[in-house]
Design a protein around this motif. Sequence first.
Motif, PDB file in Angstrom:
ATOM      1  N   THR A 376       0.842  -1.201   0.000  1.00 20.12           N
ATOM      2  CA  THR A 376       0.000   0.000   0.000  1.00 20.12           C
ATOM      3  C   THR A 376       0.874   1.247   0.000  1.00 20.12           C
ATOM      4  O   THR A 376       0.565   2.245  -0.658  1.00 20.12           O
ATOM      5  N   PHE A 377       1.995   1.200   0.711  1.00 15.65           N
ATOM      6  CA  PHE A 377       2.944   2.312   0.652  1.00 15.65           C
ATOM      7  C   PHE A 377       3.478   2.478  -0.776  1.00 15.65           C
ATOM      8  O   PHE A 377       3.667   3.606  -1.254  1.00 15.65           O
ATOM      9  N   LYS A 378       3.703   1.371  -1.465  1.00 17.54           N
ATOM     10  CA  LYS A 378       4.149   1.465  -2.860  1.00 17.54           C
ATOM     11  C   LYS A 378       3.093   2.148  -3.716  1.00 17.54           C
ATOM     12  O   LYS A 378       3.397   2.994  -4.560  1.00 17.54           O
ATOM     13  N   TRP A 379       1.819   1.814  -3.483  1.00 18.25           N
ATOM     14  CA  TRP A 379       0.755   2.468  -4.249  1.00 18.25           C
ATOM     15  C   TRP A 379       0.673   3.948  -3.874  1.00 18.25           C
ATOM     16  O   TRP A 379       0.310   4.781  -4.705  1.00 18.25           O
ATOM     17  N   MET A 380       1.024   4.284  -2.634  1.00 25.08           N
ATOM     18  CA  MET A 380       1.119   5.694  -2.256  1.00 25.08           C
ATOM     19  C   MET A 380       2.143   6.421  -3.122  1.00 25.08           C
ATOM     20  O   MET A 380       1.912   7.547  -3.577  1.00 25.08           O
ATOM     21  N   LEU A 381       3.275   5.773  -3.348  1.00 24.10           N
ATOM     22  CA  LEU A 381       4.321   6.395  -4.161  1.00 24.10           C
ATOM     23  C   LEU A 381       3.840   6.605  -5.587  1.00 24.10           C
ATOM     24  O   LEU A 381       4.102   7.652  -6.198  1.00 24.10           O
ATOM     25  N   TYR A 452      -4.813   4.097   6.085  1.00 25.99           N
ATOM     26  CA  TYR A 452      -4.852   2.632   6.159  1.00 25.99           C
ATOM     27  C   TYR A 452      -3.545   2.083   6.728  1.00 25.99           C
ATOM     28  O   TYR A 452      -3.544   1.237   7.639  1.00 25.99           O
ATOM     29  N   VAL A 453      -2.418   2.567   6.205  1.00 22.99           N
ATOM     30  CA  VAL A 453      -1.124   2.056   6.662  1.00 22.99           C
ATOM     31  C   VAL A 453      -0.876   2.433   8.119  1.00 22.99           C
ATOM     32  O   VAL A 453      -0.561   1.566   8.950  1.00 22.99           O
ATOM     33  N   THR A 454      -1.031   3.703   8.447  1.00 20.47           N
ATOM     34  CA  THR A 454      -0.660   4.149   9.789  1.00 20.47           C
ATOM     35  C   THR A 454      -1.645   3.688  10.862  1.00 20.47           C
ATOM     36  O   THR A 454      -1.298   3.653  12.044  1.00 20.47           O
ATOM     37  N   SER A 455      -2.858   3.324  10.475  1.00 26.24           N
ATOM     38  CA  SER A 455      -3.801   2.801  11.461  1.00 26.24           C
ATOM     39  C   SER A 455      -3.511   1.342  11.799  1.00 26.24           C
ATOM     40  O   SER A 455      -3.982   0.830  12.822  1.00 26.24           O
ATOM     41  N   HIS A 456      -2.752   0.660  10.944  1.00 28.60           N
ATOM     42  CA  HIS A 456      -2.431  -0.749  11.190  1.00 28.60           C
ATOM     43  C   HIS A 456      -1.007  -0.954  11.702  1.00 28.60           C
ATOM     44  O   HIS A 456      -0.750  -1.915  12.440  1.00 28.60           O
ATOM     45  N   VAL A 457      -0.088  -0.091  11.293  1.00 19.51           N
ATOM     46  CA  VAL A 457       1.303  -0.260  11.712  1.00 19.51           C
ATOM     47  C   VAL A 457       1.922   1.097  12.022  1.00 19.51           C
ATOM     48  O   VAL A 457       1.691   2.073  11.312  1.00 19.51           O
ATOM     49  N   ASP A 458       2.695   1.147  13.087  1.00 20.98           N
ATOM     50  CA  ASP A 458       3.538   2.306  13.338  1.00 20.98           C
ATOM     51  C   ASP A 458       4.801   2.151  12.496  1.00 20.98           C
ATOM     52  O   ASP A 458       5.137   1.048  12.058  1.00 20.98           O
ATOM     53  N   TYR A 459       5.492   3.234  12.274  1.00 21.61           N
ATOM     54  CA  TYR A 459       6.755   3.113  11.553  1.00 21.61           C
ATOM     55  C   TYR A 459       7.805   4.008  12.176  1.00 21.61           C
ATOM     56  O   TYR A 459       7.489   5.024  12.801  1.00 21.61           O
ATOM     57  N   GLU A 460       9.043   3.598  12.024  1.00 22.74           N
ATOM     58  CA  GLU A 460      10.176   4.372  12.514  1.00 22.74           C
ATOM     59  C   GLU A 460      11.055   4.746  11.333  1.00 22.74           C
ATOM     60  O   GLU A 460      11.183   3.980  10.366  1.00 22.74           O
ATOM     61  N   VAL A 461      11.661   5.909  11.412  1.00 25.48           N
ATOM     62  CA  VAL A 461      12.607   6.358  10.395  1.00 25.48           C
ATOM     63  C   VAL A 461      13.996   5.892  10.802  1.00 25.48           C
ATOM     64  O   VAL A 461      14.448   6.148  11.919  1.00 25.48           O
TER      65      VAL A 461
END
Length: 482
Positions: A376-381, A452-461
């Motif tokens: 889904t992040f890829k589709w965001m790009l 959708y992404v951020t409601s299911h997973v947190d992310y770190e840089v």
Amino acid sequence: MKYQEILSEIPDYKEFLTVDELDASSIGLASRYPDRVELTVIGHSRKGHPIRCLKIGKGTRRVLSFACPHPNEPIGAMTLEYLSGFLAENEEFLKKMDCTWYLIKCVDPDGTRLNEGWFKGPFTLRNYAEHYYRPAMKEQVEWTFPIDYKNLHFHDPIPETQALMKLIEEIRPDFLYSLHNAGFGGVFWYISRDHPSLYSRLTEIARRQEIPLSLGEPEMPCCVSLAPAVYKMLSVEDMYDFYEKYVCPDPSMLINSGASSDSYANRFGGTLTLVSELPYYYNAMVNDETPSDMSRRDAVLENCERARHCCQFLKGQMEKIGDLIEQDNPFRQMICDLLQTMGADSDGKIQMIQNDPQYDRRAKKCEVFDNLYGNTFKWMLFTGLLVHMIREKERELAEDKRNLENQNGCKNSDGRKTRENQDGCDNWEDRKQIFSEVYEAGQKELDQMEDYVTSHVDYEVIPIRKLVAVQLECALAALEYI
């Protein structure tokens, strides 16, 4: 731990360098160390920007490393920025490595400039997506080397690729390090020859920097796994055979690009090629191999459905735009490329998994991550390409309108608008209205995918320093096996 002296001095980089900053740094390095560093221009980009190569050392092993083969992947530029400086400043280490280093910090300067909007942060998923650019396959440095395979015949390398071809022919590298990176996930590698004793070394390097391995779905379904997170070097022949088996009898209708740098280098001898794919962002799910509550087949099917939705959205918006954006616009070319291949990739995956029993089992959580959230992040790009294209075009239109008005293009000397130029200005307003509608639609689509992404997973840089450390130490480890 080996190579502590070089790894311990990596700066805590807070941003990525621009093309101009990289060039200035290389010119300065060659000026400070003329006895050790030679700076040459090996070619020019399509827009005429010089492609600069640093030659450092006089060792017996020839190492060629180039960064930004995909211009949205600047981690390698920072790796070579640091490595080139360290080699020039540390003569003892340089002699110990016994290498002649050919380092190209940016092999696609034109494309890299189109990514500089996110190079200084903030390093969020959304900011990256909205300033993302990646060229169509036939315009990518990495995938435009000549090839003849079955019905696929490609002999139109872009100028940047021609520059690399000439350098490869001249130096015949023992080690080729094409510096790529992934986006959201874990680290994984491609290697051109099977070196089982190297694989545990690579994974240990990543673990030491606390960067998780990518243990879910491979980047392409045709990838051949050699070890966890390690794959045989991907080739255009592999992609062709996959499409031929699962999509259509003549994949040359889908593939409009050529071979890779690895393929070309191996025309001239036994070059070892390594690719270290490193992410900007990660979540613990990327290497969580515990079972999830869905089957692997269902996870892949949901991924394909999301890909189809993205494809339909982009197609609908491009139909609204029509001919208002030139056919040779680089963003338009990439979106059209995606519309041609995204459906074929999904169709191929569906055909591949239908009767394959390994997709019956429960999906690992890392496989769920790749299929549902990473992709889904890829589709965001890809949606970000649309938004970025419109923003760039609106900037051009605004500049054109200002020029027109400055030249009395919309008004006579008495201040009244002429009929002819009134039509031109009205046309500008009509185009701006369409672009605004498409831009807003793209933003709403990005909102939904980001939620959708951020409601299911947190992310770190991931800190740039850690990414440089992994990419650099993997190269040094691979050199031990040559």
